[in-house]
Design a protein around this motif. Sequence first.
Motif, mmCIF file in Angstrom:
data_model
loop_
_atom_site.group_PDB
_atom_site.id
_atom_site.type_symbol
_atom_site.label_atom_id
_atom_site.label_comp_id
_atom_site.label_asym_id
_atom_site.label_seq_id
_atom_site.Cartn_x
_atom_site.Cartn_y
_atom_site.Cartn_z
ATOM 1 N N TYR A 1 -2.121 -3.882 -7.902
ATOM 2 C CA TYR A 1 -2.849 -4.101 -6.656
ATOM 3 C C TYR A 1 -2.665 -5.549 -6.225
ATOM 4 O O TYR A 1 -2.853 -6.475 -7.020
ATOM 5 C CB TYR A 1 -4.345 -3.822 -6.824
ATOM 6 N N TYR B 1 -8.936 -3.278 0.063
ATOM 7 C CA TYR B 1 -9.017 -1.957 0.697
ATOM 8 C C TYR B 1 -9.584 -0.923 -0.266
ATOM 9 O O TYR B 1 -10.383 -0.065 0.126
ATOM 10 C CB TYR B 1 -7.626 -1.535 1.165
ATOM 11 N N THR C 1 -4.593 -4.903 -0.979
ATOM 12 C CA THR C 1 -4.816 -3.524 -1.401
ATOM 13 C C THR C 1 -6.042 -3.406 -2.296
ATOM 14 O O THR C 1 -6.715 -2.373 -2.282
ATOM 15 C CB THR C 1 -3.580 -2.994 -2.146
ATOM 16 N N GLN D 1 0.821 -1.210 0.000
ATOM 17 C CA GLN D 1 0.000 0.000 0.000
ATOM 18 C C GLN D 1 0.853 1.257 0.000
ATOM 19 O O GLN D 1 0.501 2.255 -0.639
ATOM 20 C CB GLN D 1 -0.925 -0.011 1.229
#
Length: 304
Positions: free
Chosen positions: A251, A258, A255, A241
């Motif tokens: 990603y 999130y 992440t 991140q």
Amino acid sequence: MVVITEPKVHDRPRIAPVPAPEVSLTEQRESRSPLRWVLLGPLFVVMIVPVYLLVVNAFKSQQDILDSPFSIPLSGLTFEHMSAAISNPQYNVIGGYGFTLFLVVTVDVLCIALAGPAAYAIARSLKKRTQLVLLYFLAGTFIPGAAVIIPVIYVLREVGLANTVTGLVAHDVASTLPVSIFLFVGFIRTIPVDIDHAATIDGAGRYRTFWTIVFPLMRPAVVTVLILNSIGIWNDFISPQILLSPSSGHYTVTTAIYAGISQYSTDLTKVFPNLLLAVAPVIIFFIYMQRHIISGLTVGAVKG
């Protein structure tokens, strides 16, 4: 006339009775004592309840999750939310599988390639300076990863690897080396040195001795390191991140979750399916790989 007399009873050879397998007093107490079940019961509940909630609520509606999170409404279960989590282009967790898997494999291979020879040199050396090197690596296990993330950012900027996949791989490899070297050193020291001497007599060098003879015997330690590193990298959130900004376009699974659920933090029909997609591969991987953590592969390697 020849008289044949039968041997007396006390002259006959006696056959010693086969002793029954003995069971130690400790094993008897452990099998009969309910203490271990009293201790394992709450531990099992603590571990299984979050998994149960995650699996059940991933297929329920928002209202069912809020009203009765522990219940299983057979008529209300649906795969609609799971399908939406898989196909959503904004936070595609499945798309993060590929990059995370690439990260796991790359870091594992580099970690084994670096930690193996280093641990072999430390384990086979009796010099004090070599033991100081081991203590240096052990010091890395006491430093929290979040505490060094800011210095790592400055270092990566100086070497031109900031916001790059190469920089993230280098950071992950460096963070996994201390534990890997520590486990390898402990296991290599249990392997008889006579194996190295026999290989030297046959004309093998140190490098060839390690990779062709010692390394295959390290299978339990290697599997343990692979499991620990793979699960740690898969579940890592802080490093990718911070070291990979959203502008990089990469990603990982964590992440991606999130990025998705931060927009819908109150929509539990998006939170639970995404979390289940993230942890399911780790659980399956651990269940499969833990069978291979065995010991005693060096028994019989040296005769006499």
